[in-house]
Enzyme design. Structure first.
Site, PDB file in Angstrom:
ATOM      1  N   LEU A 186       0.815  -1.184   0.092  1.00  0.00           N
ATOM      2  CA  LEU A 186      -0.008   0.083  -0.055  1.00  0.00           C
ATOM      3  C   LEU A 186       0.911   1.504   0.046  1.00  0.00           C
ATOM      4  CD1 LEU A 186      -2.821  -1.264   2.370  1.00  0.00           C
ATOM      5  CD2 LEU A 186      -2.928  -1.276  -0.008  1.00  0.00           C
TER       6      LEU A 186
ATOM      7  N   SER B 217      -0.013   1.566 -16.032  1.00  0.00           N
ATOM      8  CA  SER B 217       0.713   3.026 -16.398  1.00  0.00           C
ATOM      9  C   SER B 217      -0.273   4.200 -16.198  1.00  0.00           C
ATOM     10  CB  SER B 217       0.846   3.156 -17.868  1.00  0.00           C
ATOM     11  OG  SER B 217       1.407   4.607 -18.129  1.00  0.00           O
TER      12      SER B 217
ATOM     13  N   LYS C  44       4.127  -3.130 -21.470  1.00  0.00           N
ATOM     14  CA  LYS C  44       4.115  -2.256 -20.678  1.00  0.00           C
ATOM     15  C   LYS C  44       5.806  -1.562 -20.607  1.00  0.00           C
ATOM     16  CE  LYS C  44       3.621   1.033 -17.334  1.00  0.00           C
ATOM     17  NZ  LYS C  44       4.871   1.221 -16.574  1.00  0.00           N
TER      18      LYS C  44
ATOM     19  N   HIS D 193       5.922   0.258 -23.526  1.00  0.00           N
ATOM     20  CA  HIS D 193       5.460   1.564 -23.406  1.00  0.00           C
ATOM     21  C   HIS D 193       6.387   2.521 -22.838  1.00  0.00           C
ATOM     22  CE1 HIS D 193       3.464   4.120 -20.513  1.00  0.00           C
ATOM     23  NE2 HIS D 193       2.679   4.348 -21.192  1.00  0.00           N
ATOM     24  N   ASN D 194       7.137   2.007 -21.753  1.00  0.00           N
ATOM     25  CA  ASN D 194       8.064   2.902 -21.191  1.00  0.00           C
ATOM     26  C   ASN D 194       9.309   3.294 -22.138  1.00  0.00           C
ATOM     27  OD1 ASN D 194       6.456   2.306 -19.017  1.00  0.00           O
ATOM     28  ND2 ASN D 194       7.964   2.212 -17.528  1.00  0.00           N
TER      29      ASN D 194
ATOM     30  N   GLU E 195       8.257   6.105 -24.168  1.00  0.00           N
ATOM     31  CA  GLU E 195       8.091   7.193 -23.132  1.00  0.00           C
ATOM     32  C   GLU E 195       9.324   7.781 -23.051  1.00  0.00           C
ATOM     33  OE1 GLU E 195       6.123   6.241 -19.036  1.00  0.00           O
ATOM     34  OE2 GLU E 195       8.006   6.849 -18.301  1.00  0.00           O
TER      35      GLU E 195
HETATM   36  C1  6PG Z   1       4.076   4.730 -16.280  1.00  0.00           C
HETATM   37  C2  6PG Z   1       5.503   5.122 -16.063  1.00  0.00           C
HETATM   38  C3  6PG Z   1       5.847   4.769 -14.703  1.00  0.00           C
HETATM   39  C4  6PG Z   1       7.209   5.287 -14.008  1.00  0.00           C
HETATM   40  C5  6PG Z   1       8.320   5.068 -14.795  1.00  0.00           C
HETATM   41  C6  6PG Z   1       9.571   6.007 -14.812  1.00  0.00           C
HETATM   42  O1  6PG Z   1       3.809   4.265 -17.228  1.00  0.00           O
HETATM   43  O2  6PG Z   1       3.167   5.191 -15.402  1.00  0.00           O
HETATM   44  O3  6PG Z   1       6.291   4.849 -17.114  1.00  0.00           O
HETATM   45  O4  6PG Z   1       5.930   2.962 -14.803  1.00  0.00           O
HETATM   46  O5  6PG Z   1       6.999   6.609 -14.034  1.00  0.00           O
HETATM   47  O6  6PG Z   1       8.904   3.629 -14.371  1.00  0.00           O
HETATM   48  O7  6PG Z   1      10.624   5.397 -15.306  1.00  0.00           O
HETATM   49  P1  6PG Z   1      12.059   5.768 -15.123  1.00  0.00           P
HETATM   50  O8  6PG Z   1      12.252   6.136 -13.562  1.00  0.00           O
HETATM   51  O9  6PG Z   1      12.834   4.831 -15.573  1.00  0.00           O
HETATM   52  O10 6PG Z   1      12.356   7.139 -15.838  1.00  0.00           O
END
Ligand code: 6PG
Length: 476
Positions: A10, A128, A182, A185-186, A189
């Site tokens: 939590l 995410s 996922k 996805h990152n 990102e």
């Molecule tokens: C999400 C983000 C989340 C997180 C990342 C940041 O999809 O909500 O991607 O997973 O903010 O892990 O990653 P870094 O610390 O590697 O930049």
């Protein structure tokens, strides 16, 4: 037993997801290693819905309706294995364990297999949207056995973000596929953030704009095709003033980017699959370079050899950057989708790229208007060999190509690093090239290692007797 779902772990993400379930009318059993966190959550938000406070794992599992559904929200790695083990020991056949952390997909494959052998369902779900998304509607990417999605899906879909009445959650595929998706996805990102960073760098150093002016540019971009969560927050961040100095906050933050690891994983997995994800890789390496503080300090002031003046027409160059950003973004997504397609084949996952574009439209960090276009592209042609080949994106790149080249050329001449813009353009040029220098590479390999080559005019493999009479022999 009355709880529909249990959440263990939590911290902020876990608490917010638990609250999200409760706010949607689900009874939620709460568990945390230290009861203090559970009590803190109940004290602050206990009135938001129906929670069941539990202290031990046995009590937690006992509070759940069957088949039991438990969402684990603890740190990826060993802590996850420890919780899974405790839960599995207390659970019965058919119960479902969901890992909502950023787990490495190979760990998820391993865990799914071992729990399946014990009669339990294991669902690796990518979630995410950060803290805010967890509370108000994240994008959820659950992988694992299809049967478990029948009992779990409606619950997850009820708390996910919705776009045009469609939940940003769907069954992705077997075992590690949810966490793989996922992870990519990152990676996207990272690429997106790097591209935005390069655009910011150019506006700052090629045009001499201050943070507030750059914020205005991003605000403007967010009204157009680039409309996205990341562009929106970029404008907000750039407008933030530091209370201590009165300067823009971005100007007093140390320029060394950190990473928790998902971007790096994406690149490692792409290397194993042999898929070029150059945009993501450049983004990971750019963060590493920014963090090499000793080297950077020593290198400040090295020769720059500047070849051009700053662009004279700021308005035109700003437009150019906008288009370069868009085109580079298309490349980053095209590469990410290629990696997903390659993994789908490698692991027999049967992934549907259109579904991913659909669920990434809302809730997640890379949500963007752009995703609607990607969804359309895959709706029209699910077998699209590359996103770049979709007619809409072809035309978009055609409209951007001159700007894209001007931006990269100008950046190079001014000595402003744009690794993601430049490598995306190089990728595009490589992809569309009629003849690459790889023929020479093949000949060299054949020269020093007799590695053979194929010919353009005849089937089969060939080898030239480089150290003999240099005649060609068949190597089949
Ligand atoms: C999400 C983000 C989340 C997180 C990342 C940041 O999809 O909500 O991607 O997973 O903010 O892990 O990653 P870094 O610390 O590697 O930049």
């Amino acid at each position: 037993a009355r709880a529909h779902i249990g959440v263990t772990g939590l911290a902020v993400m876990g608490s917010n997801i638990a609250r999200n379930f409760a706010r949607h009318g689900h009874t939620v059993a709460l568990h945390n290693r230290s009861i203090a966190k559970t009590d803190a959550l109940l004290a602050a938000h206990g009135d938001e819905g129906d929670f069941v406070r539990t202290e031990t794992i046995e009590e937690f599992v006992g509070a759940l309706q069957r088949p039991r559904r438990v969402l684990i929200m603890v740190k990826a790695g060993e802590p996850t294995d420890a919780v899974i083990e405790e839960l599995a020991a207390a659970m019965d056949e058919g119960d479902i364990i969901i890992d909502g952390g950023n787990a490495l997909f190979t760990d998820t494959i391993r865990r799914e297999k071992s729990l399946r052998e014990r009669g339990l369902h294991f669902v690796g779900a990518g979630i995410s949207g950060g803290e805010e998304g967890a509370l108000n509607g994240p994008a959820i990417m659950p992988g694992g056995p299809k049967e478990s999605y029948e009992v779990l899906g409606p619950l997850l879909e009820s708390i996910a973000a919705q776009v045009d009445g469609t939940p940003c959650c769907t069954h992705i595929g077997p075992d590690g596929s949810g966490h793989f998706v996922k992870m990519v996805h990152n990676g996207i990102e990272y690429a997106d953030m790097q591209l935005i960073g390069e655009a910011y760098h150019l506006l700052r150093d090629a045009l001499g704009f201050d943070a507030e002016q750059i914020a205005d540019v991003f605000t403007g971009w967010n009204q157009g095709e680039l409309e996205s969560y990341l562009v929106e927050i970029t404008a907000e961040v750039l407008n933030q003033v530091d209370a201590k100095t009165g300067k823009p906050l971005v100007d007093v933050i140390l320029d060394a980017a950190e990473q928790k690891g998902t971007g790096r994983w994406t690149v490692k997995a792409a290397l194993d699959l042999g898929v070029p994800v150059t945009g993501i890789a450049e983004a990971v390496f750019a963060r590493a370079l920014s963090g090499s503080r000793g080297q950077r300090r020593a290198a400040v002031g090295l020769a720059s050899g500047r070849l051009a003046d700053k662009p004279a027409d700021a308005e035109q160059f700003t437009k150019d950057i906008e288009r370069a950003l868009y085109a580079s973004k298309v490349v980053a997504y095209a590469q990410g989708f290629d990696q997903i397609a390659a993994a789908s084949t490698e692991y027999d996952w049967n992934l549907r790229p259109g579904d991913l574009a659909t669920i990434w439209r809302g809730g997640c960090i890379i949500r963007a208007r752009f995703l609607n276009r990607i969804k359309d592209a895959y709706d029209t042609n699910a077998q699209l060999p590359s996103l770049i080949l979709d007619p809409f994106f072809q035309e978009a790149i055609e409209n951007a190509i001159d700007s894209w080249r001007r931006v990269v050329a100008t950046a190079v001449q001014l000595g402003i690093p744009v690794p993601a813009f430049a490598s995306s353009l190089a990728y595009y040029d490589g992809l569309r090239a009629e003849r690459l220098p790889a023929a020479l590479t093949q000949a060299q390999r054949d020269y020093f290692g007799a590695h053979t080559y194929e010919r353009i005019d005849m089937p089969g493999k060939y080898h030239t007797l480089w150290s003999g009479d240099r005649s060609e022999i068949s190597a089949d």
